[in-house]
Structures are given as C-alpha cells and as structure tokens.
Design a protein around this motif. Structure first.
Motif, PDB file in Angstrom:
ATOM      1  N   SER A  66      18.816  -6.592  -6.313  1.00 18.57           N
ATOM      2  CA  SER A  66      19.673  -6.672  -7.463  1.00 18.57           C
ATOM      3  C   SER A  66      20.445  -5.343  -6.389  1.00 18.57           C
ATOM      4  O   SER A  66      22.031  -4.978  -7.092  1.00 18.57           O
ATOM      5  N   GLY A  67      20.160  -3.949  -5.538  1.00 23.12           N
ATOM      6  CA  GLY A  67      20.706  -3.103  -5.191  1.00 23.12           C
ATOM      7  C   GLY A  67      19.762  -2.813  -4.518  1.00 23.12           C
ATOM      8  O   GLY A  67      18.808  -3.117  -3.201  1.00 23.12           O
ATOM      9  N   GLY A  68      19.864  -1.557  -3.116  1.00 17.80           N
ATOM     10  CA  GLY A  68      19.222  -0.649  -2.489  1.00 17.80           C
ATOM     11  C   GLY A  68      18.188   0.245  -2.777  1.00 17.80           C
ATOM     12  O   GLY A  68      17.766   0.290  -3.934  1.00 17.80           O
ATOM     13  N   LEU A  69      17.372   0.668  -1.799  1.00 20.26           N
ATOM     14  CA  LEU A  69      16.224   1.743  -2.141  1.00 20.26           C
ATOM     15  C   LEU A  69      16.757   2.396  -2.603  1.00 20.26           C
ATOM     16  O   LEU A  69      17.361   3.069  -3.430  1.00 20.26           O
ATOM     17  N   ASP A  70      15.334   3.229  -3.881  1.00 22.74           N
ATOM     18  CA  ASP A  70      15.913   4.612  -3.978  1.00 22.74           C
ATOM     19  C   ASP A  70      15.423   5.662  -3.344  1.00 22.74           C
ATOM     20  O   ASP A  70      14.320   5.708  -3.470  1.00 22.74           O
ATOM     21  N   LEU A  71      15.884   5.850  -2.927  1.00 27.17           N
ATOM     22  CA  LEU A  71      16.146   7.174  -1.255  1.00 27.17           C
ATOM     23  C   LEU A  71      15.094   8.072  -1.860  1.00 27.17           C
ATOM     24  O   LEU A  71      13.812   9.181  -1.412  1.00 27.17           O
ATOM     25  N   ILE A  72      15.465   8.451  -3.623  1.00 30.52           N
ATOM     26  CA  ILE A  72      14.665   9.543  -4.227  1.00 30.52           C
ATOM     27  C   ILE A  72      13.104   9.636  -4.373  1.00 30.52           C
ATOM     28  O   ILE A  72      12.546  10.077  -4.191  1.00 30.52           O
ATOM     29  N   LEU A  73      13.378   8.155  -5.539  1.00 31.82           N
ATOM     30  CA  LEU A  73      12.122   8.001  -6.215  1.00 31.82           C
ATOM     31  C   LEU A  73      10.904   7.419  -4.965  1.00 31.82           C
ATOM     32  O   LEU A  73       9.565   8.294  -5.403  1.00 31.82           O
ATOM     33  N   ASP A  74      11.403   6.843  -4.469  1.00 32.61           N
ATOM     34  CA  ASP A  74      10.540   6.140  -3.377  1.00 32.61           C
ATOM     35  C   ASP A  74      10.173   7.342  -2.136  1.00 32.61           C
ATOM     36  O   ASP A  74       9.792   6.061  -0.910  1.00 32.61           O
ATOM     37  N   ARG A  75      10.875   8.311  -1.611  1.00 34.54           N
ATOM     38  CA  ARG A  75      11.165   8.863  -0.748  1.00 34.54           C
ATOM     39  C   ARG A  75       9.514   9.378   0.209  1.00 34.54           C
ATOM     40  O   ARG A  75       9.630   8.620   1.811  1.00 34.54           O
ATOM     41  N   ALA A  76       8.806   9.348  -0.622  1.00 32.70           N
ATOM     42  CA  ALA A  76       7.519   9.904   0.291  1.00 32.70           C
ATOM     43  C   ALA A  76       6.810   8.308   0.622  1.00 32.70           C
ATOM     44  O   ALA A  76       6.226   8.032   2.108  1.00 32.70           O
ATOM     45  N   GLU A  77       6.634   7.434   0.261  1.00 33.68           N
ATOM     46  CA  GLU A  77       6.005   5.771   0.393  1.00 33.68           C
ATOM     47  C   GLU A  77       7.085   5.583   2.030  1.00 33.68           C
ATOM     48  O   GLU A  77       6.895   4.395   3.282  1.00 33.68           O
ATOM     49  N   ILE A  78       8.417   5.688   1.878  1.00 31.45           N
ATOM     50  CA  ILE A  78       9.276   5.046   2.432  1.00 31.45           C
ATOM     51  C   ILE A  78       9.743   5.517   3.786  1.00 31.45           C
ATOM     52  O   ILE A  78       9.051   5.393   4.738  1.00 31.45           O
ATOM     53  N   ASN A  79       8.743   7.100   3.782  1.00 30.41           N
ATOM     54  CA  ASN A  79       9.213   8.461   4.894  1.00 30.41           C
ATOM     55  C   ASN A  79       7.900   7.672   6.071  1.00 30.41           C
ATOM     56  O   ASN A  79       7.851   7.281   6.863  1.00 30.41           O
ATOM     57  N   ASP A  80       6.357   7.602   5.201  1.00 27.75           N
ATOM     58  CA  ASP A  80       5.011   7.193   6.024  1.00 27.75           C
ATOM     59  C   ASP A  80       5.523   5.573   6.600  1.00 27.75           C
ATOM     60  O   ASP A  80       4.839   5.582   8.036  1.00 27.75           O
ATOM     61  N   THR A  81       5.909   5.351   5.453  1.00 24.54           N
ATOM     62  CA  THR A  81       6.332   3.665   6.596  1.00 24.54           C
ATOM     63  C   THR A  81       7.000   3.819   7.191  1.00 24.54           C
ATOM     64  O   THR A  81       6.710   2.850   8.904  1.00 24.54           O
ATOM     65  N   ILE A  82       8.420   4.531   7.582  1.00 27.10           N
ATOM     66  CA  ILE A  82       9.092   4.427   8.727  1.00 27.10           C
ATOM     67  C   ILE A  82       8.512   4.964  10.489  1.00 27.10           C
ATOM     68  O   ILE A  82       8.450   4.285  10.914  1.00 27.10           O
ATOM     69  N   ALA A  83       7.544   6.331   9.831  1.00 26.35           N
ATOM     70  CA  ALA A  83       7.175   6.671  10.775  1.00 26.35           C
ATOM     71  C   ALA A  83       6.091   6.165  11.134  1.00 26.35           C
ATOM     72  O   ALA A  83       5.823   5.896  13.016  1.00 26.35           O
TER      73      ALA A  83
END
Length: 239
Positions: free
Chosen positions: A102-119
């Motif tokens: 229903s919306g995009g990612l929460d780039l604040i709350l989930d930033r650490a997990e998102i950052n690790d996956t991106i890398a």
C-alpha cells in the motif's frame, strides 16, 4: 517514453485461488514479451502466497528481456536473489495482510536492514531499486543508501478519481522523479497504474520504466495478454 515491464503476480494469484498449476505466470510472461514488453517483474514473498520458488527459477530461465525480482529486505529473500541473479532487484515492504504494497518502504525504521541488503546484492553485481513514496525526503535518503534507482509508488495518483486531486498527485510524482534524476538515480514508476492513468506517467521524460500488472491482466481477460500489452504500450507512447 518509458519501457513497459509487465508484472505477472496476478496470474499467480488467480492460480492460487484454485490451488492448481494454471494459469502459469511463465506462459503469461512469454506472451507479454512477444507483445513488446521489455521485461517481466514478479514479487516474491516469504510466505509464497502467490509466486513460489519454482516460478522464480522458471521465469529466470525463460524471460528474454529484463527479469526484475521484487522482494522484502530479508536474509531469505536475499538468498534467492543471489541464487537466481535477476537483472534487477526492487526492495519492497512485505505485510502479510496486503496483497500488494500500500506504500513504499520505511527508509527510517528499516534503514539498517535495507542498507545491509543493498550492499550485499550490489556487491554481487545486481542493480538495486527501492519502492518508495513520491516524497523528496525519501528520494534523498534512497540516494544516501547508494542504490541504483527508485520505483516511485503511484497508487495514490492512480487510485484517486477526482481530476483536481489527481493533478496534484501527478505533480508530486513529477517532482520526485526530477529530484531522483538530479541525484543520478534511475527512475521506475508503478503500482495501480491502469489504462486511464498510465499515459500521463508515460510522458515524464525522467521515468525510464513503468511496471504494470493488475490492469493489464484484468484487460487480458477480455482481449488476451498480447492485445492488452500492446494497448498499454500505445498509451505509454502517448498515442
């Protein structure tokens, strides 16, 4: 005009309703590419509610153009991406109660997990996009996360029938796309786009790809997948 990438998740959703092998998302993917789609997108979830592991592997083998894997930023999904090596990964939120985000990612709350996956995924040579809302602050955070691009979530624009409100929401999409390009991010758009809303997005020079699924598959029930895809391409061309 942006390229058209067709999502085949709703084909898998129809199959799941009868717990059968048909219709096959792979067969739909073949027809969509034959009709002119430059690639195929599929959303893969941890609960395999629609698309399963076999679907992902078969699609990776048969898709001739771009194969885009939408997935949550989890270790399990990351493992699948590293195994099948799609042409692009789009990180998306995953909520079991939602058929589509229903919306995009929460780039604040989930930033650490998102950052690790991106890398990890980018280190394997796979470009990474983030599904985000058309918000300038989110675009700027995405840039700082060192992704290749963003998919701007278009559901609010596509779903509002009031012309005045839709015009305002389209302006938000335009602003978000311009900021993303200025920050040297590639831009895709999608979620809820249909035959009455795709044309305006198709006129945005900043958008390189539109990812559309439900409206094409709904139209395909009446005219067939190839005709439905060709009609959408014509709309994106502004004809």
């Amino acid at each position: 005009m942006p390229d058209l990438v067709v999502s085949v998740n709703h084909v898998a959703s129809l199959r799941q309703g009868h717990n059968d092998k048909h219709p096959d998302p792979a067969a739909a993917a073949v027809l969509a590419e034959l009709a002119g789609a430059v690639g195929i997108a599929v959303r893969f979830t941890g609960d395999r509610r629609y698309v399963n592991d076999r679907d992902i592997r078969v699609l990776r083998e048969i898709v001739k153009g771009r194969f885009i894997l939408g997935m949550a930023p989890t270790s399990e999904m990351m493992g699948m991406a590293l195994d099948v090596k799609p042409d692009e990964v789009i990180l998306i939120p995953e909520h079991p109660e939602e058929a589509t985000p229903s919306g995009g990612l929460d780039l604040i709350l989930d930033r650490a997990e998102i950052n690790d996956t991106i890398a990890t995924i980018r280190d394997s040579g796979i470009p990474v996009f983030l599904l985000i809302d058309p918000d300038p602050d989110h675009i700027k955070i995405a840039h700082r996360l060192n992704v290749d691009g963003v998919q701007i979530h278009t559901a609010a624009y596509a779903g509002d029938a009031l012309p005045s409100t839709r015009k305002r929401l389209l302006a938000r999409l335009v602003d978000a796309a311009k900021i993303a390009v200025k920050l040297k991010l590639r831009v895709a758009a999608g979620s809820g786009l249909g035959y009455t809303t795709a044309r305006a997005v198709g006129q945005l020079s900043e958008v390189e790809t539109c990812i559309i699924g439900h409206s094409i598959m709904a139209r395909a029930l009446m005219v067939g997948i190839e005709t439905a895809v060709r009609e959408m391409i014509i709309l994106l061309e502004g004809q």
